[in-house]
Design an enzyme around this catalytic site. Structure first.
Site, mmCIF file in Angstrom:
data_model
loop_
_atom_site.group_PDB
_atom_site.id
_atom_site.type_symbol
_atom_site.label_atom_id
_atom_site.label_comp_id
_atom_site.label_asym_id
_atom_site.label_seq_id
_atom_site.Cartn_x
_atom_site.Cartn_y
_atom_site.Cartn_z
ATOM 1 N N TYR A 39 0.875 -1.173 0.000
ATOM 2 C CA TYR A 39 0.000 0.000 0.000
ATOM 3 C C TYR A 39 0.912 1.224 0.000
ATOM 4 O O TYR A 39 2.109 1.107 -0.301
ATOM 5 C CB TYR A 39 -0.881 -0.115 1.267
ATOM 6 N N LYS A 60 -5.584 -1.761 -2.849
ATOM 7 C CA LYS A 60 -6.793 -1.508 -2.048
ATOM 8 C C LYS A 60 -7.473 -2.838 -1.725
ATOM 9 O O LYS A 60 -7.885 -3.074 -0.589
ATOM 10 C CB LYS A 60 -7.761 -0.599 -2.822
ATOM 11 N N ASN A 108 -5.311 7.631 7.148
ATOM 12 C CA ASN A 108 -5.454 7.028 5.823
ATOM 13 C C ASN A 108 -6.794 6.324 5.735
ATOM 14 O O ASN A 108 -7.239 5.699 6.709
ATOM 15 C CB ASN A 108 -4.313 6.036 5.575
ATOM 16 N N ASN A 109 -7.405 6.415 4.544
ATOM 17 C CA ASN A 109 -8.721 5.782 4.384
ATOM 18 C C ASN A 109 -8.685 4.268 4.598
ATOM 19 O O ASN A 109 -9.732 3.616 4.637
ATOM 20 C CB ASN A 109 -9.361 6.150 3.041
ATOM 21 N N ARG A 126 -5.600 10.025 -11.309
ATOM 22 C CA ARG A 126 -5.001 10.725 -10.150
ATOM 23 C C ARG A 126 -4.581 9.672 -9.141
ATOM 24 O O ARG A 126 -5.241 9.446 -8.138
ATOM 25 C CB ARG A 126 -6.043 11.681 -9.558
ATOM 26 N N ALA A 136 -10.454 14.596 -1.497
ATOM 27 C CA ALA A 136 -10.229 14.275 -0.090
ATOM 28 C C ALA A 136 -10.741 15.405 0.810
ATOM 29 O O ALA A 136 -11.582 15.190 1.695
ATOM 30 C CB ALA A 136 -8.745 14.021 0.152
ATOM 31 N N ALA A 192 -8.436 21.524 -2.453
ATOM 32 C CA ALA A 192 -9.905 21.483 -2.538
ATOM 33 C C ALA A 192 -10.323 20.359 -3.481
ATOM 34 O O ALA A 192 -11.240 20.490 -4.284
ATOM 35 C CB ALA A 192 -10.428 22.835 -3.006
ATOM 36 N N GLY A 193 -9.627 19.239 -3.352
ATOM 37 C CA GLY A 193 -9.930 18.077 -4.190
ATOM 38 C C GLY A 193 -10.882 17.131 -3.485
ATOM 39 O O GLY A 193 -11.560 17.505 -2.519
ATOM 40 N N GLU A 214 -11.754 4.442 -7.335
ATOM 41 C CA GLU A 214 -10.504 4.858 -6.696
ATOM 42 C C GLU A 214 -9.671 5.717 -7.639
ATOM 43 O O GLU A 214 -9.484 5.381 -8.816
ATOM 44 C CB GLU A 214 -9.697 3.618 -6.283
ATOM 45 N N ASP A 215 -9.175 6.805 -7.105
ATOM 46 C CA ASP A 215 -8.186 7.637 -7.786
ATOM 47 C C ASP A 215 -8.586 8.098 -9.187
ATOM 48 O O ASP A 215 -7.780 8.125 -10.121
ATOM 49 C CB ASP A 215 -6.817 6.933 -7.791
ATOM 50 N N ASP A 266 -13.812 5.979 -2.651
ATOM 51 C CA ASP A 266 -12.958 5.909 -1.469
ATOM 52 C C ASP A 266 -12.256 7.241 -1.190
ATOM 53 O O ASP A 266 -12.098 7.645 -0.044
ATOM 54 C CB ASP A 266 -11.942 4.789 -1.689
ATOM 55 N N ASP A 267 -11.829 7.926 -2.259
ATOM 56 C CA ASP A 267 -11.081 9.173 -2.055
ATOM 57 C C ASP A 267 -11.966 10.269 -1.483
ATOM 58 O O ASP A 267 -11.477 11.153 -0.782
ATOM 59 C CB ASP A 267 -10.454 9.625 -3.380
ATOM 60 N N ASN A 306 -0.424 11.595 -0.297
ATOM 61 C CA ASN A 306 0.380 10.377 -0.475
ATOM 62 C C ASN A 306 1.115 10.404 -1.802
ATOM 63 O O ASN A 306 0.661 11.071 -2.727
ATOM 64 C CB ASN A 306 -0.552 9.161 -0.454
HETATM 65 O O1 LIG Z 1 -4.218 5.118 -1.174
HETATM 66 C C1 LIG Z 1 -3.999 5.825 -0.174
HETATM 67 O O2 LIG Z 1 -3.053 5.652 0.577
HETATM 68 C C2 LIG Z 1 -4.961 6.916 0.172
HETATM 69 C C3 LIG Z 1 -5.698 7.339 -1.020
HETATM 70 O O3 LIG Z 1 -6.728 6.803 -1.369
HETATM 71 C C4 LIG Z 1 -5.091 8.335 -1.886
HETATM 72 O O4 LIG Z 1 -4.122 8.996 -1.488
HETATM 73 O O5 LIG Z 1 -5.567 8.460 -3.019
HETATM 74 MG MG LIG Z 2 -7.000 7.015 -3.477
#
Ligand SMILES: O=C([O-])CC(=O)C(=O)O
Ligand SMILES: [Mg+2]
Length: 597
Positions: A127, A198, A478-479, A180, A330, A327-328, A270-271, A293-294, A434
């Site tokens: 991770y 994840k 962290n999520n 991203r 998260a 301002a994304g 995710e991302d 998740d973000d 991160n």
């Molecule tokens: O993955 C991680 O550590 C946390 C997260 O979702 C990110 O930064 O996009």
């Molecule tokens: Mg993420």
């Protein structure tokens, strides 16, 4: 002594088995045996069932695999010791990652047991932060698929592609379009590493059986010029498709998941780039079982940290001055969940947002802004003159909670941290970006510039810091504290959709666990070694909430939810797991060779 007698009995067993085998005079039986040998071996090398040198002599006899492993018979503990020794011997984090992937490809249960038992050592590898570097180098490191690649060229055929995945019973899909990845930007199809990482935590922390999980990259191209020019790049070598074409691809994907695996399949986004992340979760959350998740996972983790700040400082959240830098997905996710929490405390929206400030690349978000890329940001806009300097803003607004979600390493300068320390006994500093080098400040800076008074947490792990002779171990914001438990609670109760309330429940469960676990420490989150227990706590809380709100679709509704969840969970003890999951009953038809046992 015990060891040598064990070896001796093994020798006796082996030789008597061989003697029996050689005595056999029926050619037909031998013929069947050799065929079985071939088929069995193929079954054995399935990583799901492979026990490697932990196969007992008896199992080796039954499966006709004697000789295919060295004669030593290791206990799982000995195997884990060997894995740990190898893992530690690797010189770089990437080498450790590669070693662990190869272990997973050989012996899945041993891999997960190792990850679970050594979570503090392994989480930074599978991770953040190592997975970030892995994604950057994914095309070079590529050796096997690890997940499903659905590309823009599969348009019209996505259901077929999903059906190509060898497992039929898929219950959660983690999908990224790679735009991203962490704070590293557009990594295109290399983003597969993040979907895999994840879902690894779904199993390691949520103990969700890995066969139910499917990592996916939705490959719609990349705008990363370096990747486009890289001859080894594994993805579609084109600029990203945008607009209606892109939305149609995502829509076909979502629909295909449901068509292929069922309506209660959890779709974990995710991302994705921020505007897309918000757009899709808004579009799909009322009709599909999905999370981003973000936005939502990070939101519950962030709010969980705020609840801990409230507890430690003994000051209600609405009296804190909270400043989000970035301002994304998260930051805005946390801000929105914070408002929901305050509204649940009978506050109106105006009061809830009064002390909450957002700052992006153009400075503080004020009402004079003409355009809000993400409309939800507007509610936080302030009636004040524009200001770009973060140091000035911290000096004048005096935040007690500072949240960094910028992807810009080091922007919480010494002046900023010292200014917070001047105004507050326990300034809370969350450097969420991160991987490690993108963190807004390091743990060392946060503690050193506040004489160790800061309530610091970061998205990626930092080592302990000694300040004034006191050793402080920073916790991780962290999520990973949120999504494995949310997934667990959801998969065990099968709601059709996942409401925002689930993330409030999650935030409270995380904060409650931190309070109980370290009642006397000024820390915001539990340590990583507790992350599986946090996931369980979150899972139970989410499952109860889903049931109480009438959204569960499992019947009958379990009376004992804790037992229901435990029954669902994966267990990594290969010795006991094998008989119940062994899928080849026909093998017992062949007579077992006699042994002296
Ligand atoms: O993955 C991680 O550590 C946390 C997260 O979702 C990110 O930064 O996009
Ligand atoms: Mg993420």
């Amino acid at each position: 002594m015990a060891c040598s007698s064990l070896r001796l009995s093994f020798k006796l067993n082996l030789s008597s088995f061989l003697a029996n085998k050689h005595k056999s005079s029926v050619n037909k039986t031998c013929f069947i045996h050799s065929n079985v040998l071939k088929t069995d071996y193929r079954k054995i090398i399935d990583p799901k069932y492979n026990k490697g040198t932990a196969f007992t002599h008896k199992e080796r006899q039954i499966l006709n695999i004697i000789g295919l492993y060295p004669s030593c018979q290791r206990t799982e503990e000995e195997q884990l010791y060997a894995v740990y020794t190898n893992f530690k011997a690797k010189k770089t984090s990437i080498d450790r990652y590669i070693y662990l992937r190869s272990l997973r490809a050989r012996q899945e249960r041993l891999y997960y047991r190792f990850v679970i038992e050594r979570i503090e050592d392994v989480m930074p590898i599978v991770y953040t932060p190592t997975v970030g570097t892995v994604c950057q180098q994914f095309s070079q490191l590529y050796y096997t698929s690890m997940g499903l690649y659905v590309s823009k060229y599969d348009k019209g055929y996505m259901t077929h592609v999903l059906n190509n995945w060898p497992e039929v019973d898929i219950r959660a899909v983690c999908v990224t379009d790679g735009e991203r990845i962490l704070g590293l930007g557009d990594l295109g199809a290399n983003g597969m590493g993040i979907s895999v990482g994840k879902l690894d935590l779904y199993t390691a922390l949520g103990k969700i059986p890995p066969q139910y999980l499917l990592p996916v990259v939705l490959d719609v191209g990349t705008n990363n010029q370096q990747l486009l020019c890289d001859p080894m790049y594994i993805g579609v070598r084109e600029e990203r498709c945008r607009g209606q074409e892109y939305d149609d691809l995502v829509h076909e994907f979502v629909e295909s998941v449901v068509k292929t695996f069922g309506v209660q399949t959890l779709i974990h986004f995710e991302d994705f780039a921020t505007p897309n992340a918000f757009r899709f979760i808004k579009k799909y959350k009322n009709d599909y079982c999905c999370i981003n998740d973000d936005i939502q996972g990070t939101a519950s983790c962030g709010l969980g940290g705020f609840l801990a700040v409230e507890h430690i400082t003994r000051k209600p959240l609405n009296e804190h001055i909270i400043m989000f830098v970035g301002a994304g997905s998260a930051a805005l996710g946390i801000g929105k969940l914070l408002v929901k929490e305050l509204i649940s405390r009978k506050m109106n929206v105006e009061d809830a947002v009064r002390n909450v400030y957002f700052i992006d690349v153009d400075g503080i978000i004020t009402k004079s802004r003409q355009k809000f890329v993400i409309p939800d940001l507007k509610q936080f806009a302030k009636d004040m003159p524009p200001e770009k300097s973060l140091e000035k803003l911290v000096d004048t607004l005096k935040p007690s909670i500072l949240v960094g979600a910028t992807g810009q390493g080091g922007i919480f300068t010494e002046n900023i941290i010292r200014s917070m320390a001047k105004n507050h006994k326990h300034p809370a500093i969350l450097a969420c970006s991160n991987p490690t080098h993108k963190a807004e400040c390091t743990a060392e800076q946060a503690y050193n510039f506040t004489e160790g008074r800061a309530l610091f947490a970061s998205g990626s792990p930092f080592p302990p810091v000694v300040v004034g002779g006191k050793r402080i171990t920073p916790t991780q914001a962290n999520n990973a504290f949120a999504f494995p438990g949310v997934a667990l609670g959801t998969l065990c109760t099968k709601p059709h959709t996942i409401t925002d309330d689930v993330f409030l429940v999650t935030a409270h469960a995380i904060a409650e666990y931190a309070r109980e676990f370290q009642p006397n420490d000024n820390v915001l989150y539990p340590p990583v070694k507790e992350a599986a227990n946090v996931a369980f706590r979150v899972g139970v809380a989410v499952a109860k909430h889903v049931i109480q709100s009438g959204a569960a679709t499992i019947y009958p509704i379990p009376k004992d939810i804790v037992k229901h969840i435990k029954d669902y969970q994966y267990f990594t003890d290969v010795g006991t797991a094998l008989p119940s999951v062994w899928p080849y009953p026909e093998m017992t038809r062949f007579p077992m060779p006699k042994t002296n046992e």
